[in-house]
Design a protein around this motif. Structure first.
Motif, PDB file in Angstrom:
ATOM      1  N   PRO A   6       0.822  -1.212   0.000  1.00 59.90           N
ATOM      2  CA  PRO A   6       0.000   0.000   0.000  1.00 59.90           C
ATOM      3  C   PRO A   6       0.857   1.263   0.000  1.00 59.90           C
ATOM      4  O   PRO A   6       2.000   1.268   0.453  1.00 59.90           O
ATOM      5  CB  PRO A   6      -0.804  -0.118   1.289  1.00 59.90           C
ATOM      6  CG  PRO A   6       0.019  -0.990   2.174  1.00 59.90           C
ATOM      7  CD  PRO A   6       0.745  -1.931   1.267  1.00 59.90           C
ATOM      8  N   LEU A   7       0.274   2.323  -0.495  1.00 55.03           N
ATOM      9  CA  LEU A   7       0.898   3.636  -0.488  1.00 55.03           C
ATOM     10  C   LEU A   7       0.512   4.314   0.821  1.00 55.03           C
ATOM     11  O   LEU A   7      -0.662   4.330   1.189  1.00 55.03           O
ATOM     12  CB  LEU A   7       0.392   4.455  -1.677  1.00 55.03           C
ATOM     13  CG  LEU A   7       0.994   5.839  -1.855  1.00 55.03           C
ATOM     14  CD1 LEU A   7       2.433   5.726  -2.364  1.00 55.03           C
ATOM     15  CD2 LEU A   7       0.157   6.642  -2.846  1.00 55.03           C
ATOM     16  N   THR A   8       1.481   4.849   1.523  1.00 58.77           N
ATOM     17  CA  THR A   8       1.205   5.620   2.732  1.00 58.77           C
ATOM     18  C   THR A   8       1.770   7.023   2.537  1.00 58.77           C
ATOM     19  O   THR A   8       2.713   7.226   1.771  1.00 58.77           O
ATOM     20  CB  THR A   8       1.823   4.973   3.990  1.00 58.77           C
ATOM     21  OG1 THR A   8       3.237   4.861   3.814  1.00 58.77           O
ATOM     22  CG2 THR A   8       1.234   3.603   4.239  1.00 58.77           C
ATOM     23  N   ILE A   9       1.186   7.981   3.224  1.00 53.54           N
ATOM     24  CA  ILE A   9       1.645   9.362   3.157  1.00 53.54           C
ATOM     25  C   ILE A   9       1.972   9.810   4.568  1.00 53.54           C
ATOM     26  O   ILE A   9       1.168   9.611   5.484  1.00 53.54           O
ATOM     27  CB  ILE A   9       0.592  10.278   2.510  1.00 53.54           C
ATOM     28  CG1 ILE A   9       0.310   9.799   1.080  1.00 53.54           C
ATOM     29  CG2 ILE A   9       1.058  11.731   2.513  1.00 53.54           C
ATOM     30  CD1 ILE A   9      -0.830  10.530   0.385  1.00 53.54           C
ATOM     31  N   HIS A  65       5.011  16.565   2.508  1.00 52.04           N
ATOM     32  CA  HIS A  65       4.389  15.269   2.759  1.00 52.04           C
ATOM     33  C   HIS A  65       4.984  14.288   1.756  1.00 52.04           C
ATOM     34  O   HIS A  65       5.124  14.605   0.578  1.00 52.04           O
ATOM     35  CB  HIS A  65       2.866  15.353   2.605  1.00 52.04           C
ATOM     36  CG  HIS A  65       2.276  16.404   3.487  1.00 52.04           C
ATOM     37  ND1 HIS A  65       1.914  16.166   4.782  1.00 52.04           N
ATOM     38  CD2 HIS A  65       2.042  17.719   3.266  1.00 52.04           C
ATOM     39  CE1 HIS A  65       1.462  17.282   5.325  1.00 52.04           C
ATOM     40  NE2 HIS A  65       1.535  18.241   4.417  1.00 52.04           N
ATOM     41  N   LEU A  66       5.321  13.088   2.237  1.00 54.09           N
ATOM     42  CA  LEU A  66       5.986  12.100   1.405  1.00 54.09           C
ATOM     43  C   LEU A  66       5.138  10.849   1.251  1.00 54.09           C
ATOM     44  O   LEU A  66       4.574  10.350   2.229  1.00 54.09           O
ATOM     45  CB  LEU A  66       7.347  11.732   2.001  1.00 54.09           C
ATOM     46  CG  LEU A  66       8.317  12.904   2.159  1.00 54.09           C
ATOM     47  CD1 LEU A  66       9.557  12.482   2.929  1.00 54.09           C
ATOM     48  CD2 LEU A  66       8.684  13.489   0.811  1.00 54.09           C
ATOM     49  N   ALA A  67       5.072  10.364   0.025  1.00 59.39           N
ATOM     50  CA  ALA A  67       4.377   9.110  -0.267  1.00 59.39           C
ATOM     51  C   ALA A  67       5.414   7.994  -0.232  1.00 59.39           C
ATOM     52  O   ALA A  67       6.495   8.121  -0.823  1.00 59.39           O
ATOM     53  CB  ALA A  67       3.707   9.168  -1.625  1.00 59.39           C
ATOM     54  N   THR A  71       9.192   1.215   2.774  1.00 57.94           N
ATOM     55  CA  THR A  71       9.957   2.316   3.375  1.00 57.94           C
ATOM     56  C   THR A  71      10.612   3.199   2.320  1.00 57.94           C
ATOM     57  O   THR A  71      11.438   4.042   2.642  1.00 57.94           O
ATOM     58  CB  THR A  71      11.046   1.760   4.313  1.00 57.94           C
ATOM     59  OG1 THR A  71      11.906   0.905   3.542  1.00 57.94           O
ATOM     60  CG2 THR A  71      10.436   0.987   5.466  1.00 57.94           C
ATOM     61  N   THR A  72      10.217   3.039   1.064  1.00 60.71           N
ATOM     62  CA  THR A  72      10.807   3.815  -0.021  1.00 60.71           C
ATOM     63  C   THR A  72       9.920   5.000  -0.364  1.00 60.71           C
ATOM     64  O   THR A  72       8.725   4.836  -0.639  1.00 60.71           O
ATOM     65  CB  THR A  72      10.986   2.932  -1.279  1.00 60.71           C
ATOM     66  OG1 THR A  72      11.822   1.829  -0.943  1.00 60.71           O
ATOM     67  CG2 THR A  72      11.605   3.718  -2.414  1.00 60.71           C
ATOM     68  N   ILE A 100       5.859  15.760  -7.075  1.00 58.48           N
ATOM     69  CA  ILE A 100       6.878  15.033  -7.828  1.00 58.48           C
ATOM     70  C   ILE A 100       6.793  13.560  -7.447  1.00 58.48           C
ATOM     71  O   ILE A 100       6.564  13.235  -6.282  1.00 58.48           O
ATOM     72  CB  ILE A 100       8.292  15.619  -7.565  1.00 58.48           C
ATOM     73  CG1 ILE A 100       9.329  15.034  -8.519  1.00 58.48           C
ATOM     74  CG2 ILE A 100       8.693  15.488  -6.109  1.00 58.48           C
ATOM     75  CD1 ILE A 100      10.654  15.787  -8.515  1.00 58.48           C
ATOM     76  N   THR A 101       6.936  12.702  -8.442  1.00 56.61           N
ATOM     77  CA  THR A 101       6.862  11.266  -8.180  1.00 56.61           C
ATOM     78  C   THR A 101       8.053  10.559  -8.803  1.00 56.61           C
ATOM     79  O   THR A 101       8.679  11.059  -9.744  1.00 56.61           O
ATOM     80  CB  THR A 101       5.564  10.653  -8.732  1.00 56.61           C
ATOM     81  OG1 THR A 101       5.532  10.806 -10.147  1.00 56.61           O
ATOM     82  CG2 THR A 101       4.329  11.300  -8.100  1.00 56.61           C
ATOM     83  N   ASP A 102       8.341   9.402  -8.288  1.00 58.01           N
ATOM     84  CA  ASP A 102       9.409   8.547  -8.800  1.00 58.01           C
ATOM     85  C   ASP A 102       8.861   7.791 -10.001  1.00 58.01           C
ATOM     86  O   ASP A 102       7.949   6.971  -9.872  1.00 58.01           O
ATOM     87  CB  ASP A 102       9.845   7.580  -7.693  1.00 58.01           C
ATOM     88  CG  ASP A 102      11.000   6.702  -8.083  1.00 58.01           C
ATOM     89  OD1 ASP A 102      11.205   6.449  -9.286  1.00 58.01           O
ATOM     90  OD2 ASP A 102      11.707   6.242  -7.169  1.00 58.01           O
ATOM     91  N   ARG A 103       9.405   8.073 -11.178  1.00 62.40           N
ATOM     92  CA  ARG A 103       8.879   7.482 -12.409  1.00 62.40           C
ATOM     93  C   ARG A 103       9.053   5.963 -12.452  1.00 62.40           C
ATOM     94  O   ARG A 103       8.372   5.297 -13.228  1.00 62.40           O
ATOM     95  CB  ARG A 103       9.534   8.132 -13.635  1.00 62.40           C
ATOM     96  CG  ARG A 103       9.245   9.616 -13.787  1.00 62.40           C
ATOM     97  CD  ARG A 103       7.784   9.943 -13.825  1.00 62.40           C
ATOM     98  NE  ARG A 103       7.102   9.218 -14.887  1.00 62.40           N
ATOM     99  CZ  ARG A 103       5.800   9.137 -15.033  1.00 62.40           C
ATOM    100  NH1 ARG A 103       5.007   9.738 -14.183  1.00 62.40           N
ATOM    101  NH2 ARG A 103       5.271   8.457 -16.011  1.00 62.40           N
ATOM    102  N   SER A 104       9.933   5.408 -11.619  1.00 62.91           N
ATOM    103  CA  SER A 104      10.058   3.946 -11.611  1.00 62.91           C
ATOM    104  C   SER A 104       8.836   3.289 -10.972  1.00 62.91           C
ATOM    105  O   SER A 104       8.675   2.079 -11.031  1.00 62.91           O
ATOM    106  CB  SER A 104      11.342   3.507 -10.891  1.00 62.91           C
ATOM    107  OG  SER A 104      11.278   3.798  -9.514  1.00 62.91           O
TER     108      SER A 104
END
Length: 177
Positions: A6-9, A65-67, A71-72, A100-104
């Protein structure tokens, strides 16, 4: 087939500036590979003193805030006051200063989730307006992305940059019910 984590913020903090720089470096490289250097250039953020100072300021503030997946960190959102180069709002608002998001990890809806989170933050503050600005490329790719997330394009603008091409931008807004 494995189930995706899951994605957490979570809130960011001063120690997260290097993470923002990593996300910028990754995004700039991805854009450059596609010939899209007109948005953020081709040089890594990690060698740009202005970008490093900006990341440090955002990380030291209270709007980061980080998504995360496991733990990445796979995305970042910064909210606060509108930047000086966009027309001011005519009512109280929350402004998205960075998405901004990590394109990977593309295709997981990270940007959409972070924008939904920004809308929740605005509502929690009693605000009915969420605004953002983005690069207005000839194909309007980012503008279309924000429109797909419920935003409406309002004010186009141009940032003059001495010694470089002007930067075309677009302000978008989303009314919150």
């Amino acid at each position: 087939m494995t189930e995706q984590s899951p994605l957490t913020i979570r809130p960011g903090g001063p120690g997260d500036a290097p993470t923002l720089i990593r996300l910028f470096d990754s995004a700039i490289a991805w854009l450059a590979e596609r010939g899209r250097t007109d948005q953020w250039g081709a040089e890594p953020a990690s060698i740009d003193s202005r970008r490093i100072a900006q990341a440090e300021a955002w990380a030291a503030g209270d709007g980061l805030h980080l998504a995360e997946v496991d733990t990445t960190v796979v995305g970042a959102l910064v909210v606060g006051a509108a930047t000086e180069y966009v027309p001011p709002a005519t009512e109280p608002e929350l402004y998205v200063n960075l998405l901004i998001t990590d394109r990977s990890h593309a295709g997981r809806g990270i940007g959409t989730a972070l924008l939904a989170y920004a809308a929740e933050l605005a509502r929690a503050r009693g605000l009915g307006l969420l605004r953002v600005d983005c690069f207005r490329s000839p194909d309007r790719a980012l503008v279309r992305f924000y429109e797909s997330c419920g935003f409406t394009a309002t004010d186009p603008f141009t940032v003059e940059r001495p010694g470089r091409e002007p930067w075309p931008g677009q302000v978008l807004e989303r009314r919150l019910g």
